[in-house]
Write a protein that holds these residues in place. Structure first.
Motif, mmCIF file in Angstrom:
data_model
loop_
_atom_site.group_PDB
_atom_site.id
_atom_site.type_symbol
_atom_site.label_atom_id
_atom_site.label_comp_id
_atom_site.label_asym_id
_atom_site.label_seq_id
_atom_site.Cartn_x
_atom_site.Cartn_y
_atom_site.Cartn_z
ATOM 1 N N CYS A 23 0.838 -1.194 0.000
ATOM 2 C CA CYS A 23 0.000 0.000 0.000
ATOM 3 C C CYS A 23 0.880 1.254 0.000
ATOM 4 O O CYS A 23 1.867 1.329 0.728
ATOM 5 C CB CYS A 23 -0.908 0.013 1.229
ATOM 6 S SG CYS A 23 -1.981 -1.435 1.377
ATOM 7 N N TYR A 24 0.488 2.227 -0.796
ATOM 8 C CA TYR A 24 1.237 3.478 -0.931
ATOM 9 C C TYR A 24 0.374 4.617 -0.417
ATOM 10 O O TYR A 24 -0.449 5.167 -1.123
ATOM 11 C CB TYR A 24 1.632 3.662 -2.397
ATOM 12 C CG TYR A 24 2.232 4.986 -2.795
ATOM 13 C CD1 TYR A 24 2.989 5.764 -1.907
ATOM 14 C CD2 TYR A 24 2.064 5.471 -4.098
ATOM 15 C CE1 TYR A 24 3.538 6.971 -2.307
ATOM 16 C CE2 TYR A 24 2.622 6.666 -4.518
ATOM 17 C CZ TYR A 24 3.357 7.420 -3.608
ATOM 18 O OH TYR A 24 3.912 8.613 -4.018
ATOM 19 N N GLY A 25 0.558 4.945 0.878
ATOM 20 C CA GLY A 25 -0.119 6.085 1.470
ATOM 21 C C GLY A 25 0.749 7.325 1.363
ATOM 22 O O GLY A 25 1.981 7.235 1.309
ATOM 23 N N LYS A 26 0.112 8.494 1.352
ATOM 24 C CA LYS A 26 0.856 9.727 1.103
ATOM 25 C C LYS A 26 0.620 10.793 2.169
ATOM 26 O O LYS A 26 0.833 11.985 1.920
ATOM 27 C CB LYS A 26 0.486 10.281 -0.274
ATOM 28 C CG LYS A 26 0.839 9.334 -1.419
ATOM 29 C CD LYS A 26 0.472 9.915 -2.774
ATOM 30 C CE LYS A 26 1.385 11.062 -3.182
ATOM 31 N NZ LYS A 26 1.100 11.511 -4.564
ATOM 32 N N LEU A 27 0.208 10.372 3.390
ATOM 33 C CA LEU A 27 -0.033 11.350 4.440
ATOM 34 C C LEU A 27 1.288 11.698 5.134
ATOM 35 O O LEU A 27 1.550 11.336 6.281
ATOM 36 C CB LEU A 27 -1.050 10.814 5.449
ATOM 37 C CG LEU A 27 -2.490 10.728 4.928
ATOM 38 C CD1 LEU A 27 -3.401 10.087 5.967
ATOM 39 C CD2 LEU A 27 -3.011 12.103 4.542
ATOM 40 N N TYR A 52 -4.975 5.245 -2.069
ATOM 41 C CA TYR A 52 -6.202 5.517 -1.315
ATOM 42 C C TYR A 52 -7.073 6.612 -1.929
ATOM 43 O O TYR A 52 -8.101 6.974 -1.367
ATOM 44 C CB TYR A 52 -5.835 5.842 0.134
ATOM 45 C CG TYR A 52 -5.293 4.609 0.828
ATOM 46 C CD1 TYR A 52 -6.153 3.690 1.412
ATOM 47 C CD2 TYR A 52 -3.927 4.330 0.826
ATOM 48 C CE1 TYR A 52 -5.671 2.528 2.012
ATOM 49 C CE2 TYR A 52 -3.428 3.175 1.422
ATOM 50 C CZ TYR A 52 -4.309 2.283 2.000
ATOM 51 O OH TYR A 52 -3.824 1.129 2.580
ATOM 52 N N SER A 53 -6.657 7.088 -3.081
ATOM 53 C CA SER A 53 -7.471 7.990 -3.885
ATOM 54 C C SER A 53 -6.884 7.963 -5.290
ATOM 55 O O SER A 53 -5.736 7.544 -5.476
ATOM 56 C CB SER A 53 -7.427 9.424 -3.325
ATOM 57 O OG SER A 53 -6.140 9.986 -3.530
ATOM 58 N N PRO A 54 -7.658 8.381 -6.286
ATOM 59 C CA PRO A 54 -7.130 8.380 -7.658
ATOM 60 C C PRO A 54 -6.198 9.565 -7.882
ATOM 61 O O PRO A 54 -6.454 10.441 -8.719
ATOM 62 C CB PRO A 54 -8.405 8.454 -8.506
ATOM 63 C CG PRO A 54 -9.378 9.192 -7.641
ATOM 64 C CD PRO A 54 -9.080 8.768 -6.230
ATOM 65 N N ASP A 55 -5.117 9.588 -7.147
ATOM 66 C CA ASP A 55 -4.155 10.683 -7.205
ATOM 67 C C ASP A 55 -3.549 10.766 -8.609
ATOM 68 O O ASP A 55 -2.931 9.810 -9.092
ATOM 69 C CB ASP A 55 -3.069 10.434 -6.156
ATOM 70 C CG ASP A 55 -1.988 11.484 -6.197
ATOM 71 O OD1 ASP A 55 -2.275 12.633 -5.816
ATOM 72 O OD2 ASP A 55 -0.862 11.164 -6.631
ATOM 73 N N GLN A 56 -3.726 11.891 -9.255
ATOM 74 C CA GLN A 56 -3.369 12.014 -10.671
ATOM 75 C C GLN A 56 -1.862 11.884 -10.902
ATOM 76 O O GLN A 56 -1.433 11.264 -11.882
ATOM 77 C CB GLN A 56 -3.887 13.346 -11.224
ATOM 78 C CG GLN A 56 -5.394 13.512 -11.092
ATOM 79 C CD GLN A 56 -6.191 12.542 -11.948
ATOM 80 O OE1 GLN A 56 -6.181 12.641 -13.164
ATOM 81 N NE2 GLN A 56 -6.913 11.623 -11.319
ATOM 82 N N ALA A 57 -1.056 12.438 -10.004
ATOM 83 C CA ALA A 57 0.394 12.340 -10.173
ATOM 84 C C ALA A 57 0.858 10.892 -10.076
ATOM 85 O O ALA A 57 1.735 10.447 -10.828
ATOM 86 C CB ALA A 57 1.099 13.198 -9.125
ATOM 87 N N THR A 58 0.259 10.137 -9.157
ATOM 88 C CA THR A 58 0.619 8.723 -9.014
ATOM 89 C C THR A 58 0.183 7.939 -10.244
ATOM 90 O O THR A 58 0.933 7.094 -10.761
ATOM 91 C CB THR A 58 -0.015 8.127 -7.750
ATOM 92 O OG1 THR A 58 0.398 8.888 -6.608
ATOM 93 C CG2 THR A 58 0.401 6.674 -7.561
ATOM 94 N N LEU A 59 -1.024 8.201 -10.734
ATOM 95 C CA LEU A 59 -1.516 7.495 -11.920
ATOM 96 C C LEU A 59 -0.639 7.799 -13.138
ATOM 97 O O LEU A 59 -0.339 6.907 -13.939
ATOM 98 C CB LEU A 59 -2.973 7.857 -12.183
ATOM 99 C CG LEU A 59 -3.989 7.364 -11.138
ATOM 100 C CD1 LEU A 59 -5.375 7.920 -11.434
ATOM 101 C CD2 LEU A 59 -4.021 5.846 -11.073
ATOM 102 N N GLN A 60 -0.217 9.041 -13.259
ATOM 103 C CA GLN A 60 0.683 9.386 -14.371
ATOM 104 C C GLN A 60 1.999 8.610 -14.258
ATOM 105 O O GLN A 60 2.513 8.083 -15.247
ATOM 106 C CB GLN A 60 0.979 10.895 -14.362
ATOM 107 C CG GLN A 60 -0.171 11.773 -14.819
ATOM 108 C CD GLN A 60 -0.416 11.716 -16.316
ATOM 109 O OE1 GLN A 60 0.345 11.111 -17.073
ATOM 110 N NE2 GLN A 60 -1.502 12.330 -16.764
ATOM 111 N N ALA A 61 2.543 8.526 -13.034
ATOM 112 C CA ALA A 61 3.820 7.841 -12.827
ATOM 113 C C ALA A 61 3.705 6.338 -13.052
ATOM 114 O O ALA A 61 4.685 5.681 -13.401
ATOM 115 C CB ALA A 61 4.344 8.134 -11.415
#
Length: 326
Positions: A23-27, A52-61
């Motif tokens: 799991c990749y959390g970003k808090l 834990y959310s459709p984080d756009q930067a993560t999806l791009q990466a």
């Protein structure tokens, strides 16, 4: 030429058969860039991720990485997705627009919602709308829609074969289980022997850490993880969903914040868990058990000392434990 072909095929087969994700959390305010994180997954042969959310930067990466992904619909978003149009927009924006390059596997519509929560009435309608949007995009054979629960929904968990959802949870979980059965989707479950142990110190620590030698109790179970997982399977049987598979969407052990939360205990838990889930449980012996470790990094903006110390890696990308993920 044949030897080269074999060398190419074998790593891809290993990645495809891999049961372990992280799991990749970003808090946190000190984490590496998203691209660095993806490279860290790849360099450690971690082939699955949960965000834990459709984080756009993560999806791009993630584009082109072949890392299989669980993406969450946040609990705050559930009510809005009870509107079919909003659910269609969410899927179009966060799934379809990335689907050519990102290996979506599951959508977790809500995380650890309990029957008494205000969001409980929104989970199933949102799941249905997201499923309809996935069907409209012809992605139903590729992406499964589910929700992520925790073991507190169990009213009885011991012995594992007597596992049953609480009276309060039955009305909530039964229609969700029916939906999963109809769509061939798994139930996502966050399974934490750590919380069971810290909530009941009469449990043997070694039983929680997979270190028991021989059977620790009259039920034949040798570790708490299997006992918790099989209690969930027994509970699913009792709500007429015997064919629903469980994917362990979180499991972890903190390294600080409690007398049991030590680096040694956490490292032992993660190493033993990775080795254990290659097989099955007494109730479901056919493995592997698809399992996502919590979590990739310590997150310094989470509440509570324990919550900040689940990371397998420090924010500087150095491993906290010696683990092999492949």
């Amino acid at each position: 030429m044949c030897e080269l072909l074999i060398l190419i095929i074998i790593p891809s087969l290993m990645l495809g058969a891999q049961s372990i994700g992280v799991c990749y959390g970003k808090l946190a305010n000190n984490l590496p860039t998203e691209s660095e994180v993806i490279n860290l997954y790849k360099s450690n042969n971690i082939g699955k991720m949960r965000i834990y959310s459709p984080d756009q930067a993560t999806l791009q990466a993630l584009k082109g990485s072949n890392i299989e992904l669980i993406v969450d619909v946040t609990n705050e978003k559930l009510q809005s997705l009870t509107d079919a149009g909003a659910a269609s927009d969410w899927v179009q924006r966060n799934i379809v627009s990335f689907s050519s390059g990102v290996s979506f596997k599951y959508i977790a519509v809500g995380n650890e919602i309990h029957p008494g929560d205000g969001e409980a009435n929104f989970v199933l309608p949102a799941m249905k709308n997201v499923q309809s949007a996935i069907n409209s995009a012809s992605l139903q054979g590729k992406i499964k829609v589910s929700t992520s629960i925790d073991t507190s929904l169990l009213g009885k968990s011991y012995p594992p074969n007597d596992g049953a959802f609480s009276d309060a949870a039955k009305g909530y979980i039964k229609p969700i289980a029916n939906f999963l059965t109809q769509n061939g989707s798994p139930l996502l479950a966050n399974v934490y022997p750590y919380f069971a142990y810290t909530g009941d110190r009469s449990i043997d620590l070694q039983y929680a850490l997979f270190n028991s030698k021989g059977s620790s109790n009259g039920t034949g179970y040798q570790n708490l993880f299997d006992a918790q997982l099989d209690a969930l399977y027994a509970a699913l049987e009792k709500v007429k969903a015997p064919d629903v598979k469980i994917v362990v969407s979180e499991s972890g052990w903190p390294s600080e914040g409690d007398s049991a939360a030590t680096t040694n205990n956490a490292g032992t838990y993660y190493r033993n868990l990775i080795a254990h889930v290659k097989g099955g449980t007494p109730k479901k012996p056919q493995g592997p058990i698809e399992t996502y470790l919590f979590a990739m990094f310590n997150e310094n903006q989470k509440d509570g000392a324990q919550e900040q110390h689940y990371g397998l890696f420090s924010p500087d990308k150095q491993p906290k434990y010696q683990l092999s993920f492949s």
